[in-house]
Structure formats: C-alpha cells, structure tokens
Write a protein that holds these residues in place. Structure first.
Motif, PDB file in Angstrom:
ATOM      1  N   GLU A   1      46.871  44.608  39.495  1.00  0.00           N
ATOM      2  CA  GLU A   1      46.449  45.349  38.451  1.00  0.00           C
ATOM      3  C   GLU A   1      47.014  43.851  37.405  1.00  0.00           C
ATOM      4  OE1 GLU A   1      45.275  48.086  37.600  1.00  0.00           O
ATOM      5  OE2 GLU A   1      44.927  48.390  38.936  1.00  0.00           O
ATOM      6  N   ASP A   2      47.852  43.685  37.393  1.00  0.00           N
ATOM      7  CA  ASP A   2      47.861  42.204  36.289  1.00  0.00           C
ATOM      8  C   ASP A   2      47.327  41.220  36.928  1.00  0.00           C
ATOM      9  OD1 ASP A   2      49.965  43.940  35.345  1.00  0.00           O
ATOM     10  OD2 ASP A   2      52.177  42.366  36.199  1.00  0.00           O
ATOM     11  N   LEU A   3      47.067  40.772  38.215  1.00  0.00           N
ATOM     12  CA  LEU A   3      46.425  39.672  38.586  1.00  0.00           C
ATOM     13  C   LEU A   3      44.459  39.789  38.090  1.00  0.00           C
ATOM     14  CD1 LEU A   3      47.522  38.507  41.517  1.00  0.00           C
ATOM     15  CD2 LEU A   3      48.009  37.801  39.641  1.00  0.00           C
ATOM     16  N   LYS A   4      44.149  41.132  37.830  1.00  0.00           N
ATOM     17  CA  LYS A   4      42.709  41.687  37.708  1.00  0.00           C
ATOM     18  C   LYS A   4      42.464  41.353  36.246  1.00  0.00           C
ATOM     19  CE  LYS A   4      42.303  45.722  36.630  1.00  0.00           C
ATOM     20  NZ  LYS A   4      42.689  47.523  36.997  1.00  0.00           N
ATOM     21  N   ARG A   5      43.651  41.595  35.765  1.00  0.00           N
ATOM     22  CA  ARG A   5      43.206  41.934  33.859  1.00  0.00           C
ATOM     23  C   ARG A   5      43.254  40.800  33.749  1.00  0.00           C
ATOM     24  NH1 ARG A   5      46.033  43.554  29.974  1.00  0.00           N
ATOM     25  NH2 ARG A   5      48.246  43.254  30.901  1.00  0.00           N
ATOM     26  N   LEU A   6      43.790  39.604  33.461  1.00  0.00           N
ATOM     27  CA  LEU A   6      44.739  38.109  33.977  1.00  0.00           C
ATOM     28  C   LEU A   6      42.891  37.232  34.323  1.00  0.00           C
ATOM     29  CD1 LEU A   6      46.073  35.643  32.422  1.00  0.00           C
ATOM     30  CD2 LEU A   6      47.548  35.836  34.562  1.00  0.00           C
ATOM     31  N   LEU A   7      42.792  37.982  35.405  1.00  0.00           N
ATOM     32  CA  LEU A   7      41.489  36.723  35.996  1.00  0.00           C
ATOM     33  C   LEU A   7      40.002  37.007  35.444  1.00  0.00           C
ATOM     34  CD1 LEU A   7      40.728  35.420  38.496  1.00  0.00           C
ATOM     35  CD2 LEU A   7      40.104  36.846  39.816  1.00  0.00           C
ATOM     36  N   THR A   8      40.021  38.567  34.922  1.00  0.00           N
ATOM     37  CA  THR A   8      38.606  39.310  33.892  1.00  0.00           C
ATOM     38  C   THR A   8      38.938  38.351  32.702  1.00  0.00           C
ATOM     39  OG1 THR A   8      38.557  41.311  34.661  1.00  0.00           O
ATOM     40  CG2 THR A   8      37.755  40.633  32.288  1.00  0.00           C
ATOM     41  N   ALA A   9      40.184  37.874  32.027  1.00  0.00           N
ATOM     42  CA  ALA A   9      40.236  37.338  30.568  1.00  0.00           C
ATOM     43  C   ALA A   9      40.060  36.202  30.890  1.00  0.00           C
ATOM     44  CB  ALA A   9      42.268  37.911  29.790  1.00  0.00           C
ATOM     45  N   GLU A  10      40.598  35.276  31.949  1.00  0.00           N
ATOM     46  CA  GLU A  10      40.247  34.153  31.790  1.00  0.00           C
ATOM     47  C   GLU A  10      38.215  33.483  32.275  1.00  0.00           C
ATOM     48  OE1 GLU A  10      42.206  31.490  34.385  1.00  0.00           O
ATOM     49  OE2 GLU A  10      42.671  32.994  36.061  1.00  0.00           O
ATOM     50  N   GLN A  11      38.178  33.936  33.495  1.00  0.00           N
ATOM     51  CA  GLN A  11      36.742  34.629  33.913  1.00  0.00           C
ATOM     52  C   GLN A  11      35.647  34.914  34.064  1.00  0.00           C
ATOM     53  OE1 GLN A  11      34.644  35.589  35.978  1.00  0.00           O
ATOM     54  NE2 GLN A  11      33.643  33.359  36.849  1.00  0.00           N
ATOM     55  N   GLY A  12      36.176  36.361  32.863  1.00  0.00           N
ATOM     56  CA  GLY A  12      35.112  37.035  31.980  1.00  0.00           C
ATOM     57  C   GLY A  12      34.648  38.175  33.266  1.00  0.00           C
ATOM     58  N   LYS A  13      34.563  38.053  34.099  1.00  0.00           N
ATOM     59  CA  LYS A  13      34.012  39.259  35.184  1.00  0.00           C
ATOM     60  C   LYS A  13      34.626  40.421  35.058  1.00  0.00           C
ATOM     61  CE  LYS A  13      34.752  36.756  39.217  1.00  0.00           C
ATOM     62  NZ  LYS A  13      35.105  36.338  40.590  1.00  0.00           N
ATOM     63  N   PRO A  14      33.745  40.995  35.388  1.00  0.00           N
ATOM     64  CA  PRO A  14      34.056  42.774  35.403  1.00  0.00           C
ATOM     65  C   PRO A  14      35.532  42.559  36.082  1.00  0.00           C
ATOM     66  CG  PRO A  14      31.870  42.848  35.272  1.00  0.00           C
ATOM     67  CD  PRO A  14      32.346  40.783  35.863  1.00  0.00           C
ATOM     68  N   HIS A  15      36.497  44.332  35.938  1.00  0.00           N
ATOM     69  CA  HIS A  15      37.367  43.914  36.243  1.00  0.00           C
ATOM     70  C   HIS A  15      37.118  44.892  37.854  1.00  0.00           C
ATOM     71  CE1 HIS A  15      40.578  45.122  32.409  1.00  0.00           C
ATOM     72  NE2 HIS A  15      40.202  44.531  33.149  1.00  0.00           N
ATOM     73  N   ALA A  16      36.404  45.132  37.731  1.00  0.00           N
ATOM     74  CA  ALA A  16      35.500  45.528  39.653  1.00  0.00           C
ATOM     75  C   ALA A  16      35.423  44.486  40.448  1.00  0.00           C
ATOM     76  CB  ALA A  16      34.480  46.227  39.461  1.00  0.00           C
ATOM     77  N   ASP A  17      35.134  43.144  39.794  1.00  0.00           N
ATOM     78  CA  ASP A  17      34.571  42.592  40.457  1.00  0.00           C
ATOM     79  C   ASP A  17      36.006  41.452  40.527  1.00  0.00           C
ATOM     80  OD1 ASP A  17      32.156  42.824  40.984  1.00  0.00           O
ATOM     81  OD2 ASP A  17      31.744  41.763  39.433  1.00  0.00           O
ATOM     82  N   ALA A  18      37.017  41.275  39.785  1.00  0.00           N
ATOM     83  CA  ALA A  18      37.939  40.838  39.815  1.00  0.00           C
ATOM     84  C   ALA A  18      39.152  41.144  40.640  1.00  0.00           C
ATOM     85  CB  ALA A  18      38.825  40.843  38.577  1.00  0.00           C
ATOM     86  N   VAL A  19      38.874  42.589  41.093  1.00  0.00           N
ATOM     87  CA  VAL A  19      39.352  42.978  42.166  1.00  0.00           C
ATOM     88  C   VAL A  19      39.431  42.442  43.609  1.00  0.00           C
ATOM     89  CG1 VAL A  19      39.836  45.243  42.849  1.00  0.00           C
ATOM     90  CG2 VAL A  19      40.504  45.588  40.901  1.00  0.00           C
ATOM     91  N   GLY A  20      38.164  42.870  43.512  1.00  0.00           N
ATOM     92  CA  GLY A  20      36.897  42.512  44.569  1.00  0.00           C
ATOM     93  C   GLY A  20      37.754  40.420  44.918  1.00  0.00           C
ATOM     94  N   ASP A  21      37.944  40.091  43.819  1.00  0.00           N
ATOM     95  CA  ASP A  21      37.707  38.545  44.422  1.00  0.00           C
ATOM     96  C   ASP A  21      39.201  38.426  44.491  1.00  0.00           C
ATOM     97  OD1 ASP A  21      38.460  35.402  43.654  1.00  0.00           O
ATOM     98  OD2 ASP A  21      37.688  35.823  41.454  1.00  0.00           O
ATOM     99  N   VAL A  22      40.138  39.054  43.799  1.00  0.00           N
ATOM    100  CA  VAL A  22      41.845  39.062  44.336  1.00  0.00           C
ATOM    101  C   VAL A  22      42.382  40.106  46.199  1.00  0.00           C
ATOM    102  CG1 VAL A  22      44.350  39.859  44.244  1.00  0.00           C
ATOM    103  CG2 VAL A  22      42.374  39.392  42.051  1.00  0.00           C
ATOM    104  N   MET A  23      41.902  40.528  46.166  1.00  0.00           N
ATOM    105  CA  MET A  23      42.025  41.179  47.097  1.00  0.00           C
ATOM    106  C   MET A  23      40.713  40.901  48.270  1.00  0.00           C
ATOM    107  SD  MET A  23      44.440  43.347  46.538  1.00  0.00           S
ATOM    108  CE  MET A  23      44.107  44.526  48.211  1.00  0.00           C
ATOM    109  N   GLY A  24      39.734  40.027  47.711  1.00  0.00           N
ATOM    110  CA  GLY A  24      39.122  39.092  48.899  1.00  0.00           C
ATOM    111  C   GLY A  24      39.874  37.985  49.363  1.00  0.00           C
ATOM    112  N   GLY A  25      40.671  37.745  48.806  1.00  0.00           N
ATOM    113  CA  GLY A  25      41.762  36.310  48.719  1.00  0.00           C
ATOM    114  C   GLY A  25      42.945  37.184  49.654  1.00  0.00           C
ATOM    115  N   ALA A  26      42.750  38.588  49.225  1.00  0.00           N
ATOM    116  CA  ALA A  26      44.446  39.172  50.600  1.00  0.00           C
ATOM    117  C   ALA A  26      43.431  39.618  51.664  1.00  0.00           C
ATOM    118  CB  ALA A  26      44.305  40.474  49.170  1.00  0.00           C
ATOM    119  N   TYR A  27      43.048  39.666  51.819  1.00  0.00           N
ATOM    120  CA  TYR A  27      41.980  39.448  52.745  1.00  0.00           C
ATOM    121  C   TYR A  27      41.547  38.736  53.857  1.00  0.00           C
ATOM    122  CZ  TYR A  27      37.994  40.996  56.437  1.00  0.00           C
ATOM    123  OH  TYR A  27      36.722  41.444  57.696  1.00  0.00           O
ATOM    124  N   TRP A  28      41.557  37.837  53.397  1.00  0.00           N
ATOM    125  CA  TRP A  28      40.930  36.697  54.461  1.00  0.00           C
ATOM    126  C   TRP A  28      42.372  36.121  54.476  1.00  0.00           C
ATOM    127  CZ3 TRP A  28      35.827  34.979  54.225  1.00  0.00           C
ATOM    128  CH2 TRP A  28      35.409  34.098  54.342  1.00  0.00           C
TER     129      TRP A  28
END
Ligand code: NAD
Length: 481
Positions: A84-111
C-alpha cells in the motif's frame, strides 16, 4: 502506517541508512509538485558502497544457494507486505495509476519468487579413466545495476534477483526521476539481507558514469535507452566489465485481415498505450491490413475515447502523465513534427495545458513509413497506424530498423502467425497478445535493442563466469604380483 512523503530518504550503504552529500527534488509528474528530496550520492559515497559490496561478497558467494533462495523470497515478502505504501509513493513519483503501481511492485515480488526457484547448472564435460572435468558457473563479484524510470521496481528486480541468487553483491541505482520507492525498499530490506549485499544509491547525471567506470564493479546490468547503452558499453570496456544491456525498442504490431476487429481493438489499444506508452515493449507502430484498416482505426479511436487520462492517484485514472519534463518535451516534439508535416491525427495531437506532463491519447492516420513518428521510439501515448497489403512488405518494414526488441502478430490463424515469427528480427514475438513476459522466458533485444538476456536460465547465467575444472585422475596402482 503510511509513508510521509516529506520524510528523509536515505541511501543504503553497508546495511545502514546514509544521508546524501546533498539532495535533489523528485517531482510528481501529475502536478509538478515536489514529492520529496532524494539523497545525492557523492563519489566518495559510491566508493563506500562499492567497498561494502566487495566486503560482503566472500560470505554471500559462499552462502548456500538454499539460503540465497530464501533471501529472494524475503525480498518478495517485504514488497508484498508494504504494498500500500509503496504503491502510493510509486504513483507520486512515477505518475502511473495505482493499479499499475501495484503491478510494478508485485511484479517485482513475483520475479524474485520465480527466479528463486532456478538452479545453476554444472555440466560434467568429461569423466574418463584419465580425468574428470566439469563446467560450473561462479558469481562474478560486484554488480552495478542501473534502472530506468518507467518500471522502477520490476526492472530493478530483473537484476537484483538473479544477481543475488548467483552469489553476487550489488550496488543498485534507480533513475533520478524515480528514486524514492527504490530507496524506501532499500530501507525496508536493512536487516533482512546481510549488510552490504544490496546497496542502493541515488544521484544525478554523474552517478551512472561513475559506476560504469568504477574499478571495484565487475559487471554492469543496465536498462535504459539505446543512446545511453552505447555510452555504458564504451565506459565498461575500459576495464572489460561484463555487461547486460536492455535498451530501447520500436515494436511493430502486424494485424492480419482475419482478426475480429472489435475484439482485438481493446487489446491493441493497451499494447500501445499502457503505462502511457512508456514501455520498452509497447507497440510503437501498428501495421493493419488494408481490408480492415478503417474499421480497426475507428474501433481504436472509439475505445480510446472511453479511457480516462489523469493523475494516477485519482480513482478511475487509467493512463497517467508522462514521467518527466525531458520525455514530455520529446513526445511533444514528435507530435509537432507530425503536425508540421501535415499528418492526420484521428485522435489527440493537442498538448494538455499544465500543470502536469499530460499528453492526450493520440493516433496518427497512415503517416509515411519514413516519418519520425514511425522511425523513432516515441515512448509516449502517440501511435502511428499504417496500412499494408502484402506480408513480405510488412515483414520488411517491421525489420527495417536498428531496434529488435519485440513485435506482435495478430491473426485468427495461429499456425501461420507462428511461422511468420521466425522471419522477425526481435528478441520476443507475441501472437495475439503483446507485452507479456515470463520470468522463465529469456528476454532481450536483438540488434541495437540490447546485449544479453534477462529472465530464465539465460538471464541468470549472465551473473556468472563459466569456470571449468579438470581433475587428472591418478593412474591405477599396478596390480600386485
Ligand atoms: P536512460 O538511458 O535515460 O536512463 C536509464 C538509466 O541510466 C537511469 O538510471 C540514468 O540515470 C542512467 N544513466 C544515464 N546516463 C548514464 C550514463 N552515461 N552512464 C550510466 N548510466 C546512465 O533511459 P530512461 O529514459 O530512464 O528509460 C527509457 C528508455 O529505456 C527507453 O528507450 C526504453 O525503451 C528503455 N527501456 C528498455 C527496457 C528493456 O528491458 N529493454 C525496459 C525499460 C526501458
């Protein structure tokens, strides 16, 4: 607990939080406000980070692989637990929608989780009466990992996961446009990984070149533009560092006349516009068979009009702003060029008034093949649609580029499309989809889209040196009389 964006972000060096020698501001691209100050790593601090990674290497490389697998799973756990925290921070600095920020963080976890299951093979090359020989794969040493701003977390984990599994230690540098979430992850991992195994540094334009020329770094794994990739390779050559380069692309989609136009329009739209078109493997030019060109163009435009562009932190936003002013300027320049040449926009083409680096979804109707918008990597929400009527011609146009990252073929005839894939000079070819990556599939560019691979055994072995050991066997003792 939620992250206060005005908190102090620190470098992670030797397992400790370290303030930068100075700081630099990180902007929210949706409103151009400062999200937070990031630490600016000095040359001396980079030296300390490299020294910490070197000091950690002997113990880490000697750690049983089972423990290193657990470390990757622990990283995955930390990413998921702080989503939750990482998603909000990532959207704030990158611009991507929250759902896509979740994809970026959880994609990293899955990897991390998927790569943790890979084995590092040893091959017995000879086993005779005279000798035994085996080739094994040993870690290289200290890896300098350099990441871009479009998918800051998953693309960093593309490097961190295999490098650590193979027994290397790292100094990781995020882009200066998106350093905060990566720095936060470094903070969360202190005490989870042994000190010095994963160091995280952020800084300005000098920091990357300091890394690529640093005598204490043995390998550079770089993801970014082709232009920077050339500089990285030249700099790394001075000490013959190993390099893996994941660079730019100009992926074509080839849409055959037998597709169901209404059905593929939405998928084709997202192939081109997801993450505001800022994906190395986004569809950047679309070749549509002349028999379905007009209906598909109109279906794309109709679908695009249903998509919400806005601040990624706002409910319902599906496409955010361009990440940074430099890239925003580049996309606007390509739009201006297309307009000056008189190409027809069937959608978009007008820059949004600020604040924020918003570019409307733009579709250009059949511009010439030699136009800049077709030949260059736009890395933004502007798509050229072109007609074709002959498969040999469209394959030639697809391949007539120095890039060779990905391409897609869309057809009801999977077998025919599968055969066509072998005629395309790109590291990945998709059929009836685009942009999917599996951690178990090698991913990399042909031609000037890169060197080497990420993912799979091929990617893992990029973090190793092959070492062959021959053992001369003792001659058997003569038989007793
Ligand atoms: P970029 O090349 O500008 O920067 C990438 C990283 O390199 C950043 O961390 C930057 O600070 C650093 N850097 C800049 N100059 C450097 C130098 N001289 N030496 C060492 N490091 C240096 O790329 P970007 O704008 O952040 O990312 C967009 C580009 O990345 C696009 O071309 C895109 O296609 C490509 N990309 C490729 C992949 C892939 O896997 N092939 C994935 C994502 C993005």
């Amino acid at each position: 607990m939620s992250i206060a964006f005005d908190k102090d972000f620190t470098l992670t060096i030797g397992g400790k939080g370290v303030a930068g020698a100075s700081t630099f501001p990180v902007l929210n691209p949706a409103n151009e406000q400062v999200v937070a100050e990031a630490p600016d790593c000095s040359r001396a601090q980079l030296d300390t980070a490299v020294a910490a990674a070197r000091a950690a290497f002997p113990a880490w490389s000697a750690t049983p692989i089972a423990e290193r697998r657990k470390a990757l799973l622990a990283i995955a756990g930390v990413l998921a637990a702080n989503l939750e925290d990482l998603k909000r921070l990532l959207t704030a600095e990158q611009g991507k929608p929250h759902a896509d920020a979740v994809g970026d963080v959880m994609g990293g976890a899955y990897w991390c989780q998927a790569i943790s299951g890979l084995d590092i093979p040893t091959t017995v090359v000879e086993d005779t009466a005279e000798r035994r020989g085996e080739t094994r794969h040993v870690p290289i040493g200290v890896v300098g990992a350099i990441a871009p701003w479009n998918f800051p977390i998953i693309l960093a984990m593309f490097k961190v996961a295999p490098a650590l599994l193979a027994g290397n230690t790292l100094v990781l540098k995020p882009s200066p446009f998106t350093p905060l979430t990566t720095l936060k992850i470094g903070e969360l991992l202190r005490g989870v990984l042994p000190d010095g195994v994963l160091n995280i540094v952020s800084g300005g334009d000098d920091l990357g070149p300091w890394m690529t020329s640093h005598p204490g770094i043995d390998k550079i794994s770089f993801t970014g533009s082709t232009a920077t990739g050339r500089k990285v390779m030249a700099s790394a050559a001075t000490s013959l560092k190993r390099v893996t380069l994941e660079l730019g692309g100009n992926d074509a989609a080839i849409v055959m006349p037998d597709v169901d136009v209404e059905q593929v329009a939405e998928q084709l739209f997202w192939a081109a516009f997801r993450n505001t078109g800022q994906i190395c493997i986004a569809t950047k030019r679309m070749y549509v068979h002349k028999d379905i060109y007009e209906p598909l163009r109109d279906a794309l435009v109709a679908y695009a009009k249903t998509v919400k562009v806005g601040d990624g932190a706002e409910q319902g936003s599906q496409i955010g702003p361009i990440n940074n002013k430099q890239q925003y300027g580049r996309v606007l320049e390509l739009i201006a060029d297309a307009k000056a040449k008189g190409y027809k926009f069937v959608l978009g083409g007008e820059a949004s008034p600020g604040p924020g680096y918003f570019v409307p979804i733009s579709i250009i109707d059949n511009p010439p093949e030699d136009s800049r918008i077709v030949q260059e990597e736009q890395f933004g929400p502007v798509l050229p649609l072109m007609k074709f009527d002959n498969i040999d011609d469209v394959i030639a146009r697809t391949n007539a580029t120095d890039y060779g990252l990905g391409a897609s073929i869309w057809s009801a005839d999977e077998d025919k499309a599968f055969d066509l894939a072998s005629r395309i000079a790109s590291g990945t070819v998709w059929i009836n989809e685009a942009g999917y990556l599996s951690p178990l599939g090698a991913f990399g560019g042909m031609k000037q889209s890169g060197l080497g691979s990420e993912g799979a055994l091929e990617g893992l072995l990029e973090y190793t040196n092959a070492q062959t050991v021959y053992v001369k066997k003792k001659a058997p003792a003569p038989a007793a009389e």
